[in-house]
Design a protein around this motif. Structure first.
Motif, short mmCIF file in Angstrom:
data_model
loop_
_atom_site.label_atom_id
_atom_site.label_comp_id
_atom_site.label_asym_id
_atom_site.label_seq_id
_atom_site.Cartn_x
_atom_site.Cartn_y
_atom_site.Cartn_z
N LEU A 45 24.09 -34.22 -36.74
CA LEU A 45 24.62 -33.38 -37.82
C LEU A 45 24.66 -34.13 -39.14
N ARG A 46 24.66 -35.45 -39.08
CA ARG A 46 24.61 -36.27 -40.29
C ARG A 46 23.18 -36.49 -40.80
N GLY A 47 22.21 -35.96 -40.08
CA GLY A 47 20.83 -36.04 -40.55
C GLY A 47 19.96 -37.05 -39.84
N TYR A 48 20.48 -37.74 -38.83
CA TYR A 48 19.66 -38.68 -38.06
C TYR A 48 18.88 -37.91 -36.99
N ILE A 49 17.71 -38.43 -36.64
CA ILE A 49 16.95 -37.88 -35.54
C ILE A 49 17.36 -38.66 -34.29
N VAL A 50 18.05 -38.00 -33.38
CA VAL A 50 18.67 -38.68 -32.25
C VAL A 50 17.97 -38.27 -30.96
N ARG A 51 17.49 -39.30 -30.23
CA ARG A 51 16.92 -39.05 -28.91
C ARG A 51 17.87 -39.65 -27.87
N VAL A 52 18.39 -38.79 -26.99
CA VAL A 52 19.36 -39.20 -25.99
C VAL A 52 18.66 -39.32 -24.64
N PHE A 53 18.80 -40.47 -24.00
CA PHE A 53 18.22 -40.72 -22.67
C PHE A 53 19.32 -40.52 -21.62
N GLU A 107 23.63 -14.17 -18.15
CA GLU A 107 22.87 -15.41 -18.33
C GLU A 107 23.29 -16.08 -19.64
N PRO A 108 23.40 -17.41 -19.65
CA PRO A 108 23.85 -18.10 -20.85
C PRO A 108 22.85 -18.01 -21.99
N ILE A 109 23.38 -17.96 -23.20
CA ILE A 109 22.57 -17.97 -24.42
C ILE A 109 22.84 -19.29 -25.12
N PHE A 110 21.78 -19.97 -25.55
CA PHE A 110 21.92 -21.28 -26.17
C PHE A 110 21.39 -21.30 -27.59
N ALA A 111 21.95 -22.19 -28.38
CA ALA A 111 21.43 -22.50 -29.71
C ALA A 111 21.13 -23.99 -29.75
N GLU A 112 20.07 -24.37 -30.44
CA GLU A 112 19.69 -25.78 -30.50
C GLU A 112 20.55 -26.54 -31.49
N ILE A 113 20.78 -27.81 -31.18
CA ILE A 113 21.49 -28.70 -32.09
C ILE A 113 20.46 -29.36 -32.97
N PRO A 114 20.50 -29.15 -34.28
CA PRO A 114 19.47 -29.71 -35.15
C PRO A 114 19.37 -31.23 -35.00
N ASN A 115 18.15 -31.72 -34.92
CA ASN A 115 17.85 -33.16 -34.92
C ASN A 115 18.19 -33.89 -33.63
N LEU A 116 18.68 -33.17 -32.61
CA LEU A 116 19.10 -33.83 -31.38
C LEU A 116 18.13 -33.49 -30.25
N TYR A 117 17.62 -34.53 -29.59
CA TYR A 117 16.63 -34.35 -28.53
C TYR A 117 17.08 -35.10 -27.28
N LEU A 118 16.83 -34.51 -26.13
CA LEU A 118 17.28 -35.04 -24.85
C LEU A 118 16.09 -35.40 -23.98
N VAL A 119 16.06 -36.65 -23.50
CA VAL A 119 15.13 -37.02 -22.44
C VAL A 119 15.79 -36.58 -21.15
N HIS A 120 15.26 -35.52 -20.58
CA HIS A 120 15.92 -34.76 -19.52
C HIS A 120 16.27 -35.64 -18.33
N GLY A 121 17.50 -35.51 -17.85
CA GLY A 121 17.95 -36.25 -16.68
C GLY A 121 17.35 -35.71 -15.40
N LEU A 163 20.03 -43.16 -28.15
CA LEU A 163 21.29 -43.38 -27.45
C LEU A 163 21.04 -43.26 -25.95
N LEU A 164 21.50 -44.23 -25.19
CA LEU A 164 21.25 -44.28 -23.76
C LEU A 164 22.55 -44.14 -22.98
N ASP A 165 22.59 -43.19 -22.04
CA ASP A 165 23.71 -43.05 -21.12
C ASP A 165 23.27 -43.61 -19.78
N LEU A 166 23.80 -44.78 -19.42
CA LEU A 166 23.37 -45.49 -18.22
C LEU A 166 24.37 -45.32 -17.08
N PRO A 167 23.93 -45.53 -15.83
CA PRO A 167 24.84 -45.37 -14.69
C PRO A 167 25.91 -46.45 -14.67
#
Length: 308
Positions: A45-53, A107-121, A163-167
């Motif tokens: 939301l601050r304008g960074y392109i964030v890829r979350v693993f 069924e759920p309806i979703f909206a995308e979070i701008p600039n935020l991307y997820l490497v799918h778990g 950003l990495l979420d590790l076990p």
């Protein structure tokens, strides 16, 4: 407690792959996922392109970001495919999103979070240690991934950060990821002050030192640093046991100058799993949202939308 804010270099020392922040601690339920998701949302939301693993087999990060297993396209690639070398990073990446409601069929309806991307778990990450034991050539998967930028096979976006979420362990999956991080990348341990996680912090520092010594001289950098410590569920007027204050004082004493702004105890974060929406979007004035905004400032991520 407060830390001086300095703008963060997103390409440290001119390297070509993004800055990496990894949430790591070998203790369950210490706010690693909460920190990853809320901080990622704030930065995006601050304008960074964030890829979350999402590297935790529980896939909680994917769940909060609108990607529960039952919502996944059967053809969607995941981080498990990336580790095996079966797809590119982009093929396993989907937009982060949040639930805005339900359609007439429930069924759920979703909206995308701008600039935020997820490497799918992927729950199959539980097999990673077996994979890496049987195919040791895959152990450098994360280092090889970052190396694709230096080779020109991949190009980082402007203002991109990972950003990495590790076990909650130091098994082969965690280790194979950390060895691809250099001294400019950070391991950020979130600690709940309600338990004995200060001991887990000591173990983390020992494990990082052991890793650096084991891989010294090898090709992979294996040198992430712990510059900041995040205290979560810190005391409030209604959550005020002396043990919590003692833990805060202990960490402040043992790690002077490293403690980030406190994240106060709040029931808001627990709701994000069921709601599939993070507090900065659902409850922007809540304690977690306000506190993690301060954490983002302290980590050196000014609001790019305000300075544009």
């Amino acid at each position: 407690m407060s830390k001086k804010t300095l703008p963060r270099a997103l390409r440290p020392r001119g390297r070509l792959h993004p800055l990496i922040l990894a949430m790591v601690l070998a203790a369950g339920g210490t706010a690693k996922t909460t920190t990853t998701v809320i901080l990622a949302t704030i930065l995006s939301l601050r304008g960074y392109i964030v890829r979350v693993f999402d590297l935790d087999p529980q896939c909680n990060t994917s769940e909060i970001l609108g990607r529960r297993e039952e919502h996944k396209d059967p053809n969607q690639k995941t981080i498990w495919d990336v580790i095996q070398g079966l797809c590119t990073l982009d093929e396993a990446t989907v937009p982060g999103r949040y639930r805005v409601g339900f359609d007439e069929d429930g069924e759920p309806i979703f909206a995308e979070i701008p600039n935020l991307y997820l490497v799918h778990g992927d729950s199959q990450l539980t097999d990673t240690d077996t994979l890496l034991a049987n195919k040791p050539q895959k152990f450098n998967w994360f280092y090889n991934l970052t190396g694709q930028y230096a080779k020109g096979a991949m190009v980082a976006q402007d203002r991109e950060v990972w950003l990495l979420d590790l076990p909650a362990n130091y098994g082969k999956l965690t280790l194979s990821t950390l060895i691809g991080m250099d001294e400019d990348d950070e391991v950020i341990p979130p600690l709940l002050v309600t338990g004995k996680e200060s001991g887990a912090l000591e173990k983390l520092l020992r494990e990082l030192l052991r890793m650096q010594q084991e891989f010294a001289g090898d090709m992979a950098p294996a040198a992430p640093t712990v510059k900041n410590i995040l205290l979560c569920a810190t005391p409030t007027s209604s959550h005020n046991a002396q043990e919590y204050h003692d833990t805060v004082e202990e960490v402040e004493r043992d790690y002077p100058g490293m403690v980030l702004p406190y994240v106060r105890h709040s029931g808001v974060t627990a709701k994000q799993y069921r709601r599939q929406v993070t507090p900065p979007i659902s409850d922007p004035k809540s304690a977690p949202s306000v506190d993690y905004e301060k954490v983002a400032d302290a980590l050196g991520f000014p609001d790019l939308e305000e300075t544009a």
